[in-house]
Each structure stands twice: as C-alpha cells, then as structure tokens.
Enzyme design. Structure first.
Site, PDB file in Angstrom:
ATOM      1  N   ARG A 236       0.817  -1.066   0.024  1.00  0.00           N
ATOM      2  CA  ARG A 236      -0.013   0.084  -0.118  1.00  0.00           C
ATOM      3  C   ARG A 236       0.713   1.201  -0.143  1.00  0.00           C
ATOM      4  NH1 ARG A 236      -4.713  -2.181   3.965  1.00  0.00           N
ATOM      5  NH2 ARG A 236      -5.996  -3.208   2.123  1.00  0.00           N
TER       6      ARG A 236
ATOM      7  N   LYS B 286     -21.512 -17.830  -1.923  1.00  0.00           N
ATOM      8  CA  LYS B 286     -22.757 -17.656  -1.771  1.00  0.00           C
ATOM      9  C   LYS B 286     -23.460 -16.558  -2.705  1.00  0.00           C
ATOM     10  CE  LYS B 286     -23.189 -18.228   3.090  1.00  0.00           C
ATOM     11  NZ  LYS B 286     -23.397 -17.283   4.389  1.00  0.00           N
TER      12      LYS B 286
ATOM     13  N   GLY C 281     -14.110  -4.156  -0.276  1.00  0.00           N
ATOM     14  CA  GLY C 281     -15.255  -3.794  -0.195  1.00  0.00           C
ATOM     15  C   GLY C 281     -15.646  -2.417  -0.992  1.00  0.00           C
TER      16      GLY C 281
HETATM   17  P1  AMP Z   1     -16.610 -15.086  -1.817  1.00  0.00           P
HETATM   18  O1  AMP Z   1     -15.899 -14.504  -0.409  1.00  0.00           O
HETATM   19  O2  AMP Z   1     -18.123 -15.156  -1.434  1.00  0.00           O
HETATM   20  O3  AMP Z   1     -15.993 -14.700  -2.654  1.00  0.00           O
HETATM   21  O4  AMP Z   1     -16.496 -16.688  -1.320  1.00  0.00           O
HETATM   22  C1  AMP Z   1     -15.234 -17.204  -1.493  1.00  0.00           C
HETATM   23  C2  AMP Z   1     -15.179 -18.459  -0.890  1.00  0.00           C
HETATM   24  O5  AMP Z   1     -15.935 -19.464  -1.505  1.00  0.00           O
HETATM   25  C3  AMP Z   1     -13.577 -19.238  -0.727  1.00  0.00           C
HETATM   26  O6  AMP Z   1     -13.055 -19.383   0.512  1.00  0.00           O
HETATM   27  C4  AMP Z   1     -13.830 -20.471  -1.317  1.00  0.00           C
HETATM   28  O7  AMP Z   1     -13.029 -21.404  -0.819  1.00  0.00           O
HETATM   29  C5  AMP Z   1     -15.482 -20.555  -1.373  1.00  0.00           C
HETATM   30  N1  AMP Z   1     -15.932 -21.655  -2.485  1.00  0.00           N
HETATM   31  C6  AMP Z   1     -15.731 -21.598  -3.655  1.00  0.00           C
HETATM   32  N2  AMP Z   1     -16.202 -22.835  -4.280  1.00  0.00           N
HETATM   33  C7  AMP Z   1     -16.788 -23.350  -3.155  1.00  0.00           C
HETATM   34  C8  AMP Z   1     -17.604 -24.772  -3.115  1.00  0.00           C
HETATM   35  N3  AMP Z   1     -17.766 -25.365  -4.254  1.00  0.00           N
HETATM   36  N4  AMP Z   1     -18.220 -25.019  -1.817  1.00  0.00           N
HETATM   37  C9  AMP Z   1     -17.770 -24.536  -0.731  1.00  0.00           C
HETATM   38  N5  AMP Z   1     -17.175 -23.235  -0.963  1.00  0.00           N
HETATM   39  C10 AMP Z   1     -16.656 -22.884  -2.185  1.00  0.00           C
END
Ligand code: AMP
Length: 395
Positions: free
Chosen positions: A35, A197, A376
């Site tokens: 940074r 999610k 964010g």
């Molecule tokens: P996000 O913070 O929403 O971008 O989610 C990232 C996280 O999603 C990472 O830590 C991944 O390990 C998880 N992830 C990706 N694919 C899967 C899956 N098939 N099942 C569970 N977690 C997942």
C-alpha cells in the site's frame, strides 16, 4: 475526471488521503509494504512539482488513541520508500499539526497520526474535517480502499476545497478500470462470478446483467442454481431460500440476451477436506454424501472458450475451494484463460474480496490488466453504487 496531473503543486501543500493501513508484526515491522509502494507515484509527482505533502491515513480499528496503532511505527519505512525523511505529527489535527504543516518546505513530507484516534473520523464529523482541511491547499484522495466510506478524511473534507481537489494516480486507475468494464468496455464482455454464496453476489449480478454479454457462474453459488433447476446436488453448499432468486436471475439474463454459463461437471468430494476422496460427476447428478468443491474438466473447457473469446473480463470470486490445493485447479484454469485473453489484447479486471487473494496466491497479479486494491469498495462499485469518496471529488 480531475487527477493530480491537472494541478501544478509548486509551492503548494497537498493534503493526501492515503491508505497506509498496513500489516504490522509484533515488533511493529511492516510485513507487506504494497500500500505504501502504491501511493508513491502520487507523492513523487507532487514533490517533483515543487510541492509538499501532508499524508493522512488510518491504521487498524482503534477506539481512541492506541499506542500499538500509532502511525509513528511506519515513519522510517515510509521515509525509506519515498527516499525523503518523513516528519511526523503526533496529532492529526490542532495547533501542532497546523504548525508542522505550515513549516513544510517544498519537497518535504509530513505524516499525521492515525485519523481513527478520533471517533469524529468515522462519524464523518464536519468540524473535524474542517480542521483537517487547514493542513493543505489542495486535497488529493488516493485511498480506494476507503472510498466507500463517508468518513471525514475520505469524503467530508473535500467540501472545504472548492475546486482544489482531485484523485491521486491510484484512485484514478481504479475508477478507470471499473469504467472500462462497466461503461466503456469493448465487447464481448464477460463477468466471471464465483465465491460461496448467491446472497453476497446478488446485487452485483443484478447490476452487471445490463452491461455484460456473458455471465460465468462458478464456485459454491453454482449449486443453488442447479438445485433450483431440478438438479441433484448431493451435499453441496446451497442456499435453499435463494432458489427462486436464482431462477429469476436466469430469466432476467435470458430477457437481456446475456449468455449464462454454469458448470456442467464438478470435482465432487466425500468430505470438505483436501484429502477427501474425489470423483468427476455431472453437476446435476451429485450423489448423496458428496459435494462439489471445484469445476470439472468439461466445465473448464467451456469457460476457457468463452473467456478467451472475450475483449473485456471481470473476475470476482474463485470457482472452487482454492484454499485446498486439490480443489484449486478450476480457479487456476480460469486464471490461465484470463491470462491468455489478456495477452491477446483483452482488458481484465480482478477485484473484490477473495479473488484478489487467489490471484496473488497463484501469481496472476502481473498477468491480468488490473487487480483492484479495495475489497469492499470494489464490490460496492460493481453493485453500481456511487462511492461517497469518489462523488465528493466531482461535487
Ligand atoms: P466469496 O468470499 O463469496 O468470494 O467466497 C469465496 C469462498 O468461496 C472461498 O473461500 C472458497 O473456498 C469458497 N468456495 C468456492 N467454491 C466453493 C464450493 N464449491 N463449496 C464451498 N465453498 C466454495
């Protein structure tokens, strides 16, 4: 867009909001200077013009003055990186800070104490912002990571500078990168959204359906879509209450002529564990007791075909559980395809949360066109929100 290139800083004092929220070890050594390195071009330009720089930042999340989170710990490192002996003010506002700022000569740099030692900073307090404004002639915002916060130093202070305010190089680059994807990108435009999610990505999906030609959905989000369409997902991660939403997204995408690509096969595991047994199965036929943890080979071929034919690419979120080496292959393959597309002239932006971690871990940082520095702030930009720190410069 007004940037520091629109100003000559000769004999001017620039009040610069930087993001020096760097990680420190137990001995207060900086463990990652990214940074500070990133802010250097902006500071260099101001000093080279014959101006002086007053740097302000937060560090950590103090509730009031906290010696461990004093920015004095970083003074020597900042001096070393800038090649200038940086002075330090133990208060970020008030008589001492004003005297120190007034005494600065051209070419000199002053670092102010942690802004968040005052609760007024995060409250966006106007009086506090006015006190900060006394420390410079021109306000420069170069902190993208806090641009989505209407804090005193990131937003409110700007109103005391009338026309004398602008973006630093770092923030300008972030704005340009987002603009290249969401407003002026060359077609075909492809967004790759992964992560765990649907619920955390829904606002982004809704916003980008109006902007992209292709939408690749991967990662844990996949299974909510597949189940909603009647597929058998075994024990895969799923948000049952988001199934209707998933179907609506697919309907909306169709109405807007956006091609949606979901996995067709997955690497299924019999446990959420790197050493679990695995097998490749169709995404619509995952046996009970098994869960999809990465994209399968046919899926990756499909994704690659779409990505390499794209001229503009946005990537947010891994397509598998990349933290476990045995389920990182899909995320790496997506990175490789983006690398290839970028080499062939596409513009690629990676940003928001975990995707940056994945990109750094696998060494794609220098292979994509731009990696956003703000988790964010990037997510909110992709959701179509106007960031207060950016809006304040335009006002
Ligand atoms: P996000 O913070 O929403 O971008 O989610 C990232 C996280 O999603 C990472 O830590 C991944 O390990 C998880 N992830 C990706 N694919 C899967 C899956 N098939 N099942 C569970 N977690 C997942």
């Amino acid at each position: 867009m007004k940037t520091i290139d629109d100003f000559n800083f000769a004999n001017k004092k620039a009040l610069i909001r930087v993001d020096f929220n760097v990680p420190l070890d137990a001995n207060f050594n900086i463990t990652d200077t990214t940074r500070i390195d990133a802010a250097k071009p902006t500071i260099d330009k101001i000093l080279k013009d014959g101006g002086s720089a007053v740097l302000m930042s937060h560090l950590g999340r103090p509730k009031g003055p906290t010696p461990d989170l004093s920015l004095k710990h970083i003074v020597s490192k900042v001096s070393e990186i800038l090649g200038v002996e940086v002075k330090f003010s133990e208060d970020c506002v008030g008589a001492n800070a004003e005297q120190a700022a007034a005494a600065l000569k051209p070419g000199e740099v002053l670092l102010l104490e942690n802004l968040r030692f005052y609760a007024e900073e995060e409250k966006g307090d106007e009086e506090f912002a006015e006190k900060l404004s006394k420390l410079g002639d021109i306000y420069v915002n170069d902190a993208f990571g806090t641009a989505h916060r209407a804090h005193a130093s990131t937003t409110i202070v700007a109103k005391f500078f009338s026309q004398n305010k602008c973006f630093g190089y770092l923030l300008a680059k972030e704005i340009e990168a987002i603009d290249k994807v969401l407003s002026s990108g060359e077609k075909p435009i492809t967004a790759i959204l992964g992560g765990s999610k649907v619920s955390s990505k829904i606002t982004i999906i809704e916003n980008i359906l109006d902007k992209v030609d292709n939408l690749i959905i991967g990662g844990g989000m996949t299974y909510t879509f597949v189940k909603a369409q009647g597929g058998k997902i075994g024990d895969s991660i799923c948000e049952d209450d988001k199934q209707e939403l998933a179907l609506n997204i697919l309907k909306e995408a169709k109405a807007k002529n956006v091609a949606v690509y979901l996995p067709v096969d997955v690497v299924a595991a019999d446990d959420f564990n790197n050493d679990a047994n695995t097998k490749i199965v169709p995404v619509v036929d995952i046996p009970d007791g098994w869960q999809g943890l990465d994209a399968g080979p046919k899926t990756l071929e499909n994704f690659k075909e779409v990505i390499t034919a794209s001229k503009t690419i946005l990537w947010n979120g891994p397509v598998g559980v990349f933290e476990m080496p045995n389920f990182a292959n899909g995320t790496k393959a997506v990175g490789d395809a983006i690398d290839e597309a970028t080499q062939n002239g596409a513009f690629s932006l990676v940003g928001g949360g975990d995707s940056v971690a994945a990109v750094k871990q696998f060494g794609y940082e220098d292979k994509v066109s731009y990696v956003s520095t703000g988790g964010g702030a990037m997510l909110e930009s992709l959701e179509g929100k106007k960031l207060p720190g950016i809006a304040a410069i335009y006002e």
